[in-house]
Design a protein around this motif. Structure first.
Motif, PDB file in Angstrom:
ATOM      1  N   MET A 190       0.779  -1.071   0.049  1.00 19.42           N
ATOM      2  CA  MET A 190      -0.177   0.023   0.097  1.00 19.42           C
ATOM      3  C   MET A 190       0.803   1.034  -0.530  1.00 19.42           C
ATOM      4  N   THR A 191       0.799   2.316  -0.734  1.00 28.74           N
ATOM      5  CA  THR A 191       1.002   3.225  -0.211  1.00 28.74           C
ATOM      6  C   THR A 191       0.319   4.434  -0.181  1.00 28.74           C
ATOM      7  N   ALA A 192       1.326   5.377   0.432  1.00 24.84           N
ATOM      8  CA  ALA A 192       0.049   6.331   0.878  1.00 24.84           C
ATOM      9  C   ALA A 192       1.088   7.705   1.390  1.00 24.84           C
ATOM     10  N   THR A 193       0.936   9.001   1.598  1.00 25.83           N
ATOM     11  CA  THR A 193       1.599   9.968   1.614  1.00 25.83           C
ATOM     12  C   THR A 193       1.686  10.357   3.388  1.00 25.83           C
ATOM     13  N   VAL A 194       2.712   9.793   3.818  1.00 22.24           N
ATOM     14  CA  VAL A 194       2.606   9.826   5.529  1.00 22.24           C
ATOM     15  C   VAL A 194       2.815  11.671   5.478  1.00 22.24           C
ATOM     16  N   ARG A 195       2.496  11.981   6.861  1.00 25.01           N
ATOM     17  CA  ARG A 195       3.017  13.236   7.276  1.00 25.01           C
ATOM     18  C   ARG A 195       3.255  13.248   8.911  1.00 25.01           C
ATOM     19  N   SER A 196       4.971  12.594   8.676  1.00 28.57           N
ATOM     20  CA  SER A 196       5.915  12.702   9.345  1.00 28.57           C
ATOM     21  C   SER A 196       5.460  14.064   9.711  1.00 28.57           C
ATOM     22  N   ASP A 197       5.594  14.589   9.015  1.00 35.69           N
ATOM     23  CA  ASP A 197       5.884  16.424  10.511  1.00 35.69           C
ATOM     24  C   ASP A 197       4.524  17.130  11.663  1.00 35.69           C
ATOM     25  N   LEU A 198       3.347  15.854  11.737  1.00 31.75           N
ATOM     26  CA  LEU A 198       1.903  16.603  12.464  1.00 31.75           C
ATOM     27  C   LEU A 198       1.599  14.776  13.362  1.00 31.75           C
ATOM     28  N   ILE A 199       1.950  14.952  14.114  1.00 34.58           N
ATOM     29  CA  ILE A 199       1.810  13.739  15.471  1.00 34.58           C
ATOM     30  C   ILE A 199       0.179  13.319  15.658  1.00 34.58           C
ATOM     31  N   LEU A 200      -0.482  12.861  15.310  1.00 38.46           N
ATOM     32  CA  LEU A 200      -1.372  12.258  16.272  1.00 38.46           C
ATOM     33  C   LEU A 200      -1.721  11.640  17.147  1.00 38.46           C
ATOM     34  N   SER A 201      -0.482  11.175  17.773  1.00 35.75           N
ATOM     35  CA  SER A 201      -1.045  10.644  19.795  1.00 35.75           C
ATOM     36  C   SER A 201       1.195  10.313  19.314  1.00 35.75           C
ATOM     37  N   HIS A 202       1.427  10.120  20.826  1.00 36.13           N
ATOM     38  CA  HIS A 202       2.494   9.190  20.737  1.00 36.13           C
ATOM     39  C   HIS A 202       2.489   9.546  22.436  1.00 36.13           C
ATOM     40  N   LYS A 203       2.930   8.073  23.140  1.00 32.97           N
ATOM     41  CA  LYS A 203       2.951   7.859  24.114  1.00 32.97           C
ATOM     42  C   LYS A 203       3.735   6.574  24.652  1.00 32.97           C
ATOM     43  N   VAL A 204       4.832   6.942  25.508  1.00 35.24           N
ATOM     44  CA  VAL A 204       6.025   6.131  26.508  1.00 35.24           C
ATOM     45  C   VAL A 204       5.018   5.371  27.963  1.00 35.24           C
ATOM     46  N   VAL A 205       5.410   4.198  27.976  1.00 36.50           N
ATOM     47  CA  VAL A 205       4.865   3.644  28.877  1.00 36.50           C
ATOM     48  C   VAL A 205       5.956   2.864  29.331  1.00 36.50           C
ATOM     49  N   THR A 206       5.734   2.410  30.345  1.00 35.45           N
ATOM     50  CA  THR A 206       6.770   1.627  30.997  1.00 35.45           C
ATOM     51  C   THR A 206       6.426   0.752  32.400  1.00 35.45           C
ATOM     52  N   ALA A 207       7.071  -0.636  32.491  1.00 36.93           N
ATOM     53  CA  ALA A 207       6.433  -0.811  33.228  1.00 36.93           C
ATOM     54  C   ALA A 207       7.745  -2.428  33.564  1.00 36.93           C
ATOM     55  N   ASP A 208       7.903  -2.098  35.157  1.00 37.26           N
ATOM     56  CA  ASP A 208       9.204  -3.191  35.837  1.00 37.26           C
ATOM     57  C   ASP A 208       9.185  -4.049  35.752  1.00 37.26           C
ATOM     58  N   VAL A 209      10.535  -5.353  35.119  1.00 38.64           N
ATOM     59  CA  VAL A 209       9.479  -6.643  35.857  1.00 38.64           C
ATOM     60  C   VAL A 209      11.199  -7.839  35.628  1.00 38.64           C
ATOM     61  N   THR A 210      11.206  -8.514  36.563  1.00 32.97           N
ATOM     62  CA  THR A 210      11.935  -9.805  36.498  1.00 32.97           C
ATOM     63  C   THR A 210      12.031 -10.797  35.871  1.00 32.97           C
ATOM     64  N   ALA A 211      13.323 -10.525  35.231  1.00 32.45           N
ATOM     65  CA  ALA A 211      13.686 -12.123  34.549  1.00 32.45           C
ATOM     66  C   ALA A 211      15.088 -12.040  34.038  1.00 32.45           C
ATOM     67  N   PRO A 212      15.940 -12.642  33.088  1.00 33.62           N
ATOM     68  CA  PRO A 212      17.269 -12.743  33.020  1.00 33.62           C
ATOM     69  C   PRO A 212      17.639 -11.904  32.090  1.00 33.62           C
ATOM     70  N   PHE A 213      17.730 -10.611  32.272  1.00 29.02           N
ATOM     71  CA  PHE A 213      18.302  -9.825  30.819  1.00 29.02           C
ATOM     72  C   PHE A 213      18.837 -10.707  29.378  1.00 29.02           C
ATOM     73  N   ASP A 214      20.017 -11.572  29.531  1.00 32.27           N
ATOM     74  CA  ASP A 214      20.695 -12.255  28.687  1.00 32.27           C
ATOM     75  C   ASP A 214      20.062 -13.289  27.756  1.00 32.27           C
ATOM     76  N   HIS A 215      18.853 -13.637  28.550  1.00 34.35           N
ATOM     77  CA  HIS A 215      17.489 -13.841  27.431  1.00 34.35           C
ATOM     78  C   HIS A 215      15.996 -13.150  27.561  1.00 34.35           C
ATOM     79  N   VAL A 216      16.851 -12.255  27.225  1.00 36.33           N
ATOM     80  CA  VAL A 216      15.311 -11.764  26.470  1.00 36.33           C
ATOM     81  C   VAL A 216      15.536 -11.734  25.314  1.00 36.33           C
ATOM     82  N   ASP A 217      14.502 -11.708  24.621  1.00 33.92           N
ATOM     83  CA  ASP A 217      14.783 -11.481  23.040  1.00 33.92           C
ATOM     84  C   ASP A 217      13.544 -10.842  22.567  1.00 33.92           C
ATOM     85  N   ILE A 218      13.721 -10.046  21.957  1.00 37.43           N
ATOM     86  CA  ILE A 218      11.486  -9.306  22.183  1.00 37.43           C
ATOM     87  C   ILE A 218      11.790  -9.652  21.085  1.00 37.43           C
TER      88      ILE A 218
END
Length: 186
Positions: free
Chosen positions: A1-29
């Motif tokens: 699909m082709t569309a012209t994105v207006r990257s100069d305009l922000i429709l929404s933006h959100k950053v949310v964090t959550a803490d967990v316990t797990a072995p960092f070296d085995h995380v593979d997002i």
């Protein structure tokens, strides 16, 4: 699909964090995303997440397909893996949105990251940014809505959605890492 994105305009933006316990070296997002079952995806935002899948684009780029409700819109996201590593993924989608007034499109950038706080204490960072397309701007004008009104509505619904899904994503990624660590140790 082709569309012209207006990257100069922000429709929404959100950053949310959550803490967990797990072995960092085995995380593979990246691998977690590519193998995320639909029912686990649904558990990550009960009532909002409908389906998830994995495919590739015409050029072979890995893609995550997600279907979800955000506010009153049914959103079909076709996320291209623009950056994919164990601790950070940047996904970009030209998303189809079915609203009560009809179909439109937006660009959604989804960033998933994890950082090590101390030992097995980790922080998951879920960042979602949306930009309108030219079609979206024409669509809202046709419905009598201003960009500011549409952005405020999208910011609220997307923000609520991110607040819902982030702790569940963090838990799921941590459980995946714990299971991987156990499998390696066995």
């Amino acid at each position: 699909m082709t569309a012209t994105v207006r990257s100069d305009l922000i429709l929404s933006h959100k950053v949310v964090t959550a803490d967990v316990t797990a072995p960092f070296d085995h995380v593979d997002i990246a691998t977690w995303l590519k193998t995320l079952p639909t029912h686990e995806y649904q558990r990550c935002a009960p009532g909002d997440h409908k389906a998830a899948g994995y495919t590739v684009d015409d050029d072979g780029t890995p893609m995550s397909i997600n279907v979800e409700m955000i506010g009153t819109g049914l959103v079909i996201q076709q996320y291209r893996f623009e950056e994919a590593s164990a601790h950070y993924c940047r996904m970009v989608s030209l998303s189809d949105v079915l609203t009560p007034a009809g179909w439109t499109t937006t660009q959604v950038i989804w960033e998933l990251g994890i950082e090590q706080l101390e030992g097995d204490r980790l922080r998951y960072i879920n960042t979602v940014t949306s930009h309108p397309t030219e079609h979206f701007l024409e669509f809202i004008t046709g419905t009598g809505q201003t960009f500011e009104e549409a952005a405020a509505a999208r910011q609220q619904s997307s923000g609520e959605h991110c607040e819902l899904e982030t702790p569940h994503y963090a838990r799921s990624i941590a459980e995946y890492a714990i299971a991987h660590a156990a499998a390696v140790a066995a």
